[in-house]
Design an enzyme around this catalytic site. Structure first.
Site, PDB file in Angstrom:
ATOM      1  N   TRP A 327       0.836  -1.209   0.000  1.00 31.47           N
ATOM      2  CA  TRP A 327       0.000   0.000   0.000  1.00 31.47           C
ATOM      3  C   TRP A 327       0.870   1.258   0.000  1.00 31.47           C
ATOM      4  O   TRP A 327       0.512   2.274  -0.594  1.00 31.47           O
ATOM      5  CB  TRP A 327      -0.910  -0.004   1.227  1.00 31.47           C
ATOM      6  N   HIS A 328       2.018   1.172   0.669  1.00 27.52           N
ATOM      7  CA  HIS A 328       2.870   2.360   0.799  1.00 27.52           C
ATOM      8  C   HIS A 328       3.581   2.728  -0.501  1.00 27.52           C
ATOM      9  O   HIS A 328       3.972   3.888  -0.664  1.00 27.52           O
ATOM     10  CB  HIS A 328       3.913   2.140   1.899  1.00 27.52           C
ATOM     11  N   GLY A 329       3.771   1.790  -1.394  1.00 25.49           N
ATOM     12  CA  GLY A 329       4.449   2.168  -2.623  1.00 25.49           C
ATOM     13  C   GLY A 329       4.806   0.987  -3.489  1.00 25.49           C
ATOM     14  O   GLY A 329       4.854  -0.160  -3.033  1.00 25.49           O
TER      15      GLY A 329
END
Length: 486
Positions: A327-329
């Site tokens: 989700w973060h990248g």
């Protein structure tokens, strides 16, 4: 138009005056004003994706209405699938398409196969991870009959695009946020002043702590291969405080701004750096994301795998945290970051302590020695995992870690290069002030919520003015909020 910019101050003052003075008795007009302000705010950040934001808002608005209307479970399911495919598909395309293509190309090259799939020049819409999760939870809650869809498009479009939280959260669920849009809001002086205090504290964390730390950590991670191991160790510790101050500072400002206009949004941080194990850390860090994934991903997975007992629970945790990392990248560093955190839960699951809450004793100001060791141990474990969070590649992360440990072993006395002495001392002083105040206020919603209330008025206001003066005198070079990239 970041919260810590003059442009936003002017924008919000004009909005605030119109909202409470011109339209204070007209709920519909207030909601329309919020929507206009939200679209101006978003367009100011990146106008190219404003129509995408409006388009997915319209699609999910109608999907919500028709999911409830359709009597056939099969038709409901197909409408839900359309919404899920649109939301997840949008994330995959904008955020992960080139990542997957690049990973496939690398895999083929490792097998000596000359196969290059083309990548695309894709711009990432700001806030896509946040507003997509809002629309997904809205449809899922309607499907599970936890909420009824709103028939007012202005209310729903506001839920998706609410300007204080659209770029970096918190991620509110419809069942807590939409009812606030539907009822009349009355200006509350005590709520407003408390909101201002929370904004002040968030601003201090961002511009004094995070922005000053950024100057140091950017140098560390940019030149890690030429620095002593102990310097790198200090660098990753400083980055932990930078990330916390940057993101929790944004959240404090978003919550405070929301309170100024009569909204209570989801609390996002609960003093996670004082956690005594990794499970407690994730209950207190990025709370809105953790609770979202717990409800919509981890809980269904744990139910599906319940026949496998603790092995099933471990599998569900690992999937959950790999998704948190991704989700973060779009980078394998984030995937590995999430996987490591999932693995850290395994000892707690095996010992039956995953859900055990450990509250710091209130009998004395300082923690017990045992509590201190648990806090320090959890902090250092999280700190080392953040090397993967911060590094540009997995190779860089492992090289950084290798240099930390080998450097400390071979040159334990070498800590800083001379050029780092001046800024790091000032940074450490500010971090010490931050952690002291946060420790004192750790049982509040935010650190300075009740600090000074029993002091004489002069002393309390002197404390606030000291924070304001510190912000003006010691603000670092302005940096973009870290979570804008997610």
């Amino acid at each position: 138009m970041a919260f810590n910019s003059i442009g936003f101050v002017i924008f919000f003052v004009l909005f605030f005056i119109s909202y409470w003075m011109i339209f204070k008795n007209h709920l519909r007009a207030q909601n329309i004003l919020i929507l206009i302000a939200s679209y101006i705010f978003y367009a100011w950040a990146d106008w190219r994706f404003l129509f995408y934001l409006i388009g997915i808002s319209g699609l999910n608005f109608f999907l919500g209405i028709y999911i409830e209307k359709k009597p056939s479970p099969k038709n409901k399911r197909w409408l839900l699938y359309i919404g899920l495919i649109q939301g997840i598909g949008g994330l995959v395309f904008f955020k992960y398409f080139n990542f997957f293509i690049g990973s496939f190309n690398s895999a083929f090259h490792s097998l000596k196969m000359n196969w290059n799939l083309p990548t695309l020049q894709i711009l990432l819409p700001l806030g896509i991870s946040f507003f997509t999760f809002r629309t997904l939870s809205y449809l899922l809650d309607i499907d599970k009959q936890k909420i009824k869809p709103t028939k007012d498009w202005v209310i729903f479009f506001n839920y998706v695009a609410f300007f204080p939280t659209i770029l970096s959260g918190p991620i509110d669920k419809a069942r807590t946020f939409i009812p606030q849009l539907e009822k009349k809001r009355v200006f509350n002086y005590s709520e407003a002043t408390d909101g201002l205090r929370q904004i002040l504290w968030g601003l201090f964390k961002k511009v004094v702590i995070a922005d000053n730390c950024a100057t140091f950590t950017n140098n560390i991670f940019g030149h890690y291969d030429n620095l002593p191991g102990a310097t790198l160790l200090v660098g990753i510790i400083i980055f932990t405080f930078q990330l916390y101050a940057d993101f929790s500072g944004y959240s404090d400002m978003a919550i405070g701004i929301s309170r100024l206009i009569g909204f209570n949004v989801t609390k996002n941080f609960d003093f996670p750096l004082f956690s005594q194990n990794i499970a407690e850390f994730w209950r207190k860090w990025h709370i809105s994301l953790t609770s979202w994934l717990t409800e919509y991903l981890f809980t269904p997975l744990s139910i599906a795998f319940r026949d496998y007992n603790k092995a099933g629970l471990i599998f569900a945790i690992l999937i959950n945290f790999i998704i948190i990392g991704l989700w973060h990248g779009a980078n394998w560093t984030f995937v590995l970051f999430g996987f490591i955190h999932g693995c850290l839960f395994i000892p707690l699951i095996l010992s039956g302590k995953m859900n055990k809450r450990q509250k710091i004793t209130k009998k004395s100001f300082l923690p017990s020695f045992k509590e201190f060791l648990r806090i320090a141990g959890t902090f250092m474990v999280v700190t080392f995992t953040l090397v993967f969070f911060r590094s540009a590649s997995v190779k860089d992360a492992f090289d950084f870690m290798y240099l930390v440990f080998t450097g400390i072993i071979h040159h334990p006395g070498t800590i800083f290069l001379n050029t780092f002495w001046s800024p790091i001392l000032l940074i450490l002083v500010f971090i010490g002030i931050l952690m002291t105040i946060e420790w004192i206020g750790r049982d509040q919603n935010y650190a300075i919520e009740n600090i000074g209330f029993r002091w004489p008025r002069f002393a309390r206001w002197s404390f606030y003015y000291c924070i304001i003066i510190t912000i003006f005198l010691f603000a670092g070079n302005q940096q973009q909020f870290i979570y804008f990239q997610f």
